[in-house]
Design a protein around this motif. Structure first.
Motif, mmCIF file in Angstrom:
data_model
loop_
_atom_site.group_PDB
_atom_site.id
_atom_site.type_symbol
_atom_site.label_atom_id
_atom_site.label_comp_id
_atom_site.label_asym_id
_atom_site.label_seq_id
_atom_site.Cartn_x
_atom_site.Cartn_y
_atom_site.Cartn_z
ATOM 1 N N VAL A 191 0.847 -1.196 0.000
ATOM 2 C CA VAL A 191 0.000 0.000 0.000
ATOM 3 C C VAL A 191 0.882 1.244 0.000
ATOM 4 N N GLU A 192 0.532 2.212 -0.827
ATOM 5 C CA GLU A 192 1.335 3.437 -0.870
ATOM 6 C C GLU A 192 1.227 4.180 0.456
ATOM 7 N N PRO A 193 2.303 4.881 0.871
ATOM 8 C CA PRO A 193 2.349 5.502 2.196
ATOM 9 C C PRO A 193 1.147 6.385 2.520
ATOM 10 N N ALA A 194 0.649 7.141 1.548
ATOM 11 C CA ALA A 194 -0.458 8.073 1.810
ATOM 12 C C ALA A 194 -1.754 7.361 2.197
ATOM 13 N N LYS A 195 -1.848 6.070 1.909
ATOM 14 C CA LYS A 195 -3.091 5.329 2.167
ATOM 15 C C LYS A 195 -2.957 4.316 3.306
ATOM 16 N N LEU A 196 -1.812 4.289 3.965
ATOM 17 C CA LEU A 196 -1.617 3.357 5.071
ATOM 18 C C LEU A 196 -2.587 3.662 6.217
ATOM 19 N N ARG A 197 -3.200 2.609 6.775
ATOM 20 C CA ARG A 197 -4.144 2.752 7.893
ATOM 21 C C ARG A 197 -3.523 2.107 9.126
ATOM 22 N N THR A 198 -3.305 2.914 10.149
ATOM 23 C CA THR A 198 -2.626 2.442 11.364
ATOM 24 C C THR A 198 -3.395 2.891 12.592
ATOM 25 N N ILE A 199 -3.741 1.947 13.467
ATOM 26 C CA ILE A 199 -4.327 2.308 14.742
ATOM 27 C C ILE A 199 -3.202 2.706 15.693
ATOM 28 N N LEU A 200 -3.326 3.878 16.307
ATOM 29 C CA LEU A 200 -2.357 4.369 17.294
ATOM 30 C C LEU A 200 -3.012 4.263 18.676
ATOM 31 N N ARG A 201 -2.359 3.549 19.577
ATOM 32 C CA ARG A 201 -2.946 3.295 20.901
ATOM 33 C C ARG A 201 -1.973 3.683 22.002
ATOM 34 N N GLN A 202 -2.497 4.282 23.069
ATOM 35 C CA GLN A 202 -1.683 4.639 24.223
ATOM 36 C C GLN A 202 -2.397 4.216 25.507
ATOM 37 N N PRO A 203 -1.817 3.290 26.286
ATOM 38 C CA PRO A 203 -2.387 2.966 27.591
ATOM 39 C C PRO A 203 -2.368 4.187 28.506
ATOM 40 N N VAL A 204 -3.415 4.295 29.322
ATOM 41 C CA VAL A 204 -3.558 5.452 30.202
ATOM 42 C C VAL A 204 -4.073 5.000 31.581
#
Length: 205
Positions: A191-204
């Motif tokens: 997948v080209e970089p502009a279309k990458l789908r990434t979930i970003l998660r931070q424990p709190v």
């Protein structure tokens, strides 16, 4: 008759996220295949070796689950925990050479240590990956987390994380705990970089 193939990306709430929406969720204890390492994922051979060891074991476990238990599932996407002595390296300098990481693939809770050992042995009997001995089976208990969906290049994550870390989390009366977690819903090799789908998660907490 075997059960229908499960796609945990669709059935688990912890794999749901929307772009521009920061959501507080409670992530249940989740079982993963894991490999630890250090350095820039774009240049470190160690990271490539980790991924090359994780996937063969993940697929052996999938086939064993289907054959032995009649429970089939979709192999989950790559995930990683990231941390550094200086967390500013995530949002400002983005100096990836200073990052520590754990590359991971989620596996169902019915996968046992015995099944894991058998899968590793089968992988070892073939074209043995360099980092196979580093692969382990472990449960990660993150608990309460904030997550959002990032669409675009990994190098464009900084503003999203800046807002999460310094606006949303403090604004909700929370503090960061644990390690930065990324879930790669897209295959970055295809997948080209502009279309990458990434979930970003931070424990709190």
């Amino acid at each position: 008759m075997s059960e229908q193939k499960i796609d945990f990306k669709k059935t688990l709430d912890s794999y749901q996220a929307k772009r521009g929406v920061y959501r507080i969720i409670d992530v249940p204890p989740t079982q993963y295949l894991m490999v630890d390492g250090h350095g820039d994922p774009n240049t470190a051979q160690e990271y490539t070796d980790a991924i090359s060891a994780l996937y063969p074991v993940a697929y052996k476990l999938k086939f064993a689950s289907k054959q032995q238990l009649g429970r089939d599932y979709v192999v989950m996407p790559l995930e990683a925990l990231w941390w550094s002595d200086n967390m500013a390296s995530f949002t400002s300098s983005r100096d990836k050479s200073k990052w520590d990481w754990t590359a991971m693939i989620m596996v169902p809770d019915w996968i046992t240590p015995e099944m894991f050992d058998a899968a590793v042995a089968k992988v070892a009997a073939g074209d043995r990956p360099t980092s196979l001995d580093k692969v382990r089976l472990e449960i990660l208990d993150e608990g309460r987390c904030v997550q959002t969906l990032h669409v675009g290049s990994f190098d464009d994550e900084a503003p999203v994380l800046e807002k999460m870390h310094h606006e949303f989390i403090p604004g909700e009366g929370l503090t960061m705990t644990g390690k930065h977690h990324e879930i790669y819903l897209s295959d970055f090799r295809k997948v080209e970089p502009a279309k990458l789908r990434t979930i970003l998660r931070q424990p709190v907490a």
